[in-house]
Design an enzyme around this catalytic site. Sequence first.
Site, mmCIF file in Angstrom:
data_model
loop_
_atom_site.group_PDB
_atom_site.id
_atom_site.type_symbol
_atom_site.label_atom_id
_atom_site.label_comp_id
_atom_site.label_asym_id
_atom_site.label_seq_id
_atom_site.Cartn_x
_atom_site.Cartn_y
_atom_site.Cartn_z
ATOM 1 N N ASN A 1 -2.118 7.846 10.903
ATOM 2 C CA ASN A 1 -2.772 6.309 9.885
ATOM 3 C C ASN A 1 -2.702 6.390 8.594
ATOM 4 O O ASN A 1 -3.676 7.151 8.025
ATOM 5 C CB ASN A 1 -4.011 6.733 10.779
ATOM 6 C CG ASN A 1 -3.850 6.525 12.772
ATOM 7 O OD1 ASN A 1 -3.541 6.594 13.159
ATOM 8 N ND2 ASN A 1 -4.088 5.283 13.336
ATOM 9 N N LYS B 1 9.194 -2.353 15.489
ATOM 10 C CA LYS B 1 9.067 -1.561 15.078
ATOM 11 C C LYS B 1 9.993 -0.830 16.607
ATOM 12 O O LYS B 1 11.197 -0.167 15.864
ATOM 13 C CB LYS B 1 7.802 -0.635 15.254
ATOM 14 C CG LYS B 1 7.151 -1.014 14.240
ATOM 15 C CD LYS B 1 7.966 -1.292 12.795
ATOM 16 C CE LYS B 1 6.808 -1.653 10.868
ATOM 17 N NZ LYS B 1 7.918 -1.284 10.356
ATOM 18 N N TYR C 1 3.859 -6.012 17.614
ATOM 19 C CA TYR C 1 4.173 -5.729 16.086
ATOM 20 C C TYR C 1 5.126 -3.725 16.396
ATOM 21 O O TYR C 1 5.722 -3.835 16.029
ATOM 22 C CB TYR C 1 3.036 -5.079 15.533
ATOM 23 C CG TYR C 1 3.064 -3.716 14.661
ATOM 24 C CD1 TYR C 1 3.278 -4.162 13.445
ATOM 25 C CD2 TYR C 1 2.385 -2.726 15.144
ATOM 26 C CE1 TYR C 1 3.622 -3.609 11.817
ATOM 27 C CE2 TYR C 1 2.655 -1.874 13.638
ATOM 28 C CZ TYR C 1 3.591 -2.179 12.391
ATOM 29 O OH TYR C 1 3.363 -1.282 11.377
ATOM 30 N N SER D 1 6.544 3.496 13.061
ATOM 31 C CA SER D 1 5.060 3.559 13.227
ATOM 32 C C SER D 1 4.538 4.392 14.511
ATOM 33 O O SER D 1 5.640 4.499 15.372
ATOM 34 C CB SER D 1 4.098 2.509 13.446
ATOM 35 O OG SER D 1 2.526 2.609 13.808
ATOM 36 N N TYR E 1 0.653 -0.888 -0.029
ATOM 37 C CA TYR E 1 0.072 -0.069 -0.115
ATOM 38 C C TYR E 1 0.728 1.264 -0.210
ATOM 39 O O TYR E 1 1.120 2.190 -1.121
ATOM 40 C CB TYR E 1 -0.775 0.229 1.090
ATOM 41 C CG TYR E 1 -1.992 1.413 1.451
ATOM 42 C CD1 TYR E 1 -2.220 1.832 0.716
ATOM 43 C CD2 TYR E 1 -2.082 1.314 2.486
ATOM 44 C CE1 TYR E 1 -2.718 3.373 0.467
ATOM 45 C CE2 TYR E 1 -2.675 2.698 2.724
ATOM 46 C CZ TYR E 1 -3.375 3.100 2.046
ATOM 47 O OH TYR E 1 -3.940 4.989 2.366
HETATM 48 N N1 LIG Z 1 -0.408 1.321 6.819
HETATM 49 C C1 LIG Z 1 -0.795 1.176 8.356
HETATM 50 O O1 LIG Z 1 -0.964 1.958 8.840
HETATM 51 C C2 LIG Z 1 1.116 1.685 8.824
HETATM 52 C C3 LIG Z 1 1.277 2.328 9.626
HETATM 53 C C4 LIG Z 1 2.408 2.677 10.538
HETATM 54 C C5 LIG Z 1 3.560 1.687 9.553
HETATM 55 N N2 LIG Z 1 3.339 1.302 8.909
HETATM 56 C C6 LIG Z 1 4.170 0.540 8.524
HETATM 57 O O2 LIG Z 1 4.992 0.914 6.945
HETATM 58 C C7 LIG Z 1 5.420 -0.802 6.295
HETATM 59 C C8 LIG Z 1 4.279 -0.846 4.440
HETATM 60 O O3 LIG Z 1 3.398 -0.877 4.959
HETATM 61 P P1 LIG Z 1 1.571 -1.056 3.952
HETATM 62 O O4 LIG Z 1 0.520 -0.763 4.844
HETATM 63 O O5 LIG Z 1 2.448 -0.149 3.237
HETATM 64 O O6 LIG Z 1 1.581 -2.634 4.454
HETATM 65 P P2 LIG Z 1 1.740 -3.979 3.638
HETATM 66 O O7 LIG Z 1 1.227 -5.046 3.632
HETATM 67 O O8 LIG Z 1 0.492 -3.126 2.536
HETATM 68 O O9 LIG Z 1 3.022 -3.647 2.445
HETATM 69 C C9 LIG Z 1 3.809 -4.152 3.038
HETATM 70 C C10 LIG Z 1 4.460 -5.228 1.687
HETATM 71 O O10 LIG Z 1 5.540 -6.372 1.913
HETATM 72 C C11 LIG Z 1 5.880 -7.223 1.711
HETATM 73 N N3 LIG Z 1 5.880 -8.323 2.253
HETATM 74 C C12 LIG Z 1 5.627 -8.946 3.824
HETATM 75 N N4 LIG Z 1 6.821 -9.693 3.924
HETATM 76 C C13 LIG Z 1 7.669 -9.592 3.637
HETATM 77 C C14 LIG Z 1 9.063 -11.083 2.796
HETATM 78 N N5 LIG Z 1 8.686 -11.288 4.243
HETATM 79 N N6 LIG Z 1 9.633 -10.490 2.103
HETATM 80 C C15 LIG Z 1 8.966 -9.554 1.436
HETATM 81 N N7 LIG Z 1 8.027 -8.800 1.323
HETATM 82 C C16 LIG Z 1 7.427 -9.009 2.236
HETATM 83 C C17 LIG Z 1 4.095 -7.505 1.463
HETATM 84 O O11 LIG Z 1 3.101 -8.034 0.256
HETATM 85 C C18 LIG Z 1 3.644 -5.617 1.364
HETATM 86 O O12 LIG Z 1 3.698 -5.963 -0.491
HETATM 87 C C19 LIG Z 1 5.333 -1.708 7.476
HETATM 88 O O13 LIG Z 1 6.886 -1.707 7.871
HETATM 89 C C20 LIG Z 1 3.686 -1.264 8.043
HETATM 90 O O14 LIG Z 1 4.535 -1.918 8.964
HETATM 91 C C21 LIG Z 1 2.253 1.168 8.291
#
Ligand SMILES: NC(=O)c1ccc[n+]([C@@H]2O[C@H](COP(=O)([O-])OP(=O)(O)OC[C@H]3O[C@@H](n4cnc5c(N)ncnc54)[C@H](O)[C@@H]3O)[C@@H](O)[C@H]2O)c1
Length: 337
Positions: free
Chosen positions: A180, A154, A150, A126, A13
């Site tokens: 968010n 982080k 989780y 996060s 995403y």
């Molecule tokens: N979306 C939120 O609310 C949010 C908030 C704070 C932090 N984050 C952090 O931002 C980052 C991206 O989040 P997002 O919302 O885009 O999530 P997402 O799940 O859409 O994206 C994560 C991507 O990593 C890939 N992935 C997962 N495990 C993997 C592995 N072992 N090897 C290779 N690829 C792998 C997934 O296929 C996915 O495309 C993450 O680190 C998440 O913890 C997200």
Amino acid sequence: MSGRILLTGGAGYIGSHTAIALIEAGYDVVILDDFSNARPDVPDRLEMITGRSVPCHRCDIRDAAGVAAIFARHRFDAVVHFAAKKAVGESMERPLDYINVNCGGLLTLLGAMQRAGVFRLVFSSSATVYGLPKVLPVPEDAPLVAESTYAWTKLASEQILAQAAAADPRWAFGILRYFNPAGAHGSGLIGEDPRDIPNNLMPYLARVATGELARLEVFGDDYNTPDGTGVRDYIHVEDLAAGHRLSLDDLIATDRGHLFNLGTGKGTSVLEMLRAYSRACGRDLPYVIGPRRAGDVDIYYADPAKAERELGFRATRTPEEMCASSWAFILRRRNGS
Ligand SMILES: NC(=O)c1ccc[n+]([C@@H]2O[C@H](COP(=O)([O-])OP(=O)(O)OC[C@H]3O[C@@H](n4cnc5c(N)ncnc54)[C@H](O)[C@@H]3O)[C@@H](O)[C@H]2O)c1
């Protein structure tokens, strides 16, 4: 700015929106993703939006040989590390999986970077690292508490980066603590549409809007907020993507690390978001008030002043724009385009 940037988790995403922002700013982008939580057509959609083909390697971030092969194939100027597992509830049920992917994956990546002589990394952290914040708006120097596995991954990752940087001054880490993320790209071609029941409010509202879920359950309406429902800092994913570009520009220009909150500094309640989504989709979305959820706080929003002062970052898109872009994306997705 120019340079070649590796985006781990770049088909996900936030990663896919960041890929567009970086390409539009003049960077070359390469994606590493195992597609465990991404649709296989994302690279094609990135090409449709940017007019550029984005090299994409299917690889698990913990696969040291696979990651090394990607570093052998391309010469990177920096890495943005998104690849991680992110469901807070699931992390409490499967803590070792989360530590393995989130912390083990980071260690594998750092090893490959070190061997390839690449020392600039932007890390997806996060706001969950602040736990239940005592001060509002939440500044970067607020106390850190891991209330879930989780959040712990982080916090531990941030500490791993601090240890590495203390031992070797060549490392330059940009730590970004997101609030968010919500909304979708203006093209309607990419956005957030999880396969399972969504954990976050916006994709949940999208499913209620399509009729796939009957109603939104609002977790408590007796919080100390204007309408009684929880208030959070929603940041449009395109603003968040722009923050990554600014962070990378700065790392490449200075080779000095930094740590920033990325949020708007404004709170929006669950009911305000529900009404905004109702306006976006053109009907009143049904909801029911349920009990409070353990561990939820009344109000939570970022102090974004440091990122504005030092990076020139400002998140300007409104909840209306988040809901409208999310709905445009969901409609296109459901229509098969
Ligand atoms: N979306 C939120 O609310 C949010 C908030 C704070 C932090 N984050 C952090 O931002 C980052 C991206 O989040 P997002 O919302 O885009 O999530 P997402 O799940 O859409 O994206 C994560 C991507 O990593 C890939 N992935 C997962 N495990 C993997 C592995 N072992 N090897 C290779 N690829 C792998 C997934 O296929 C996915 O495309 C993450 O680190 C998440 O913890 C997200």
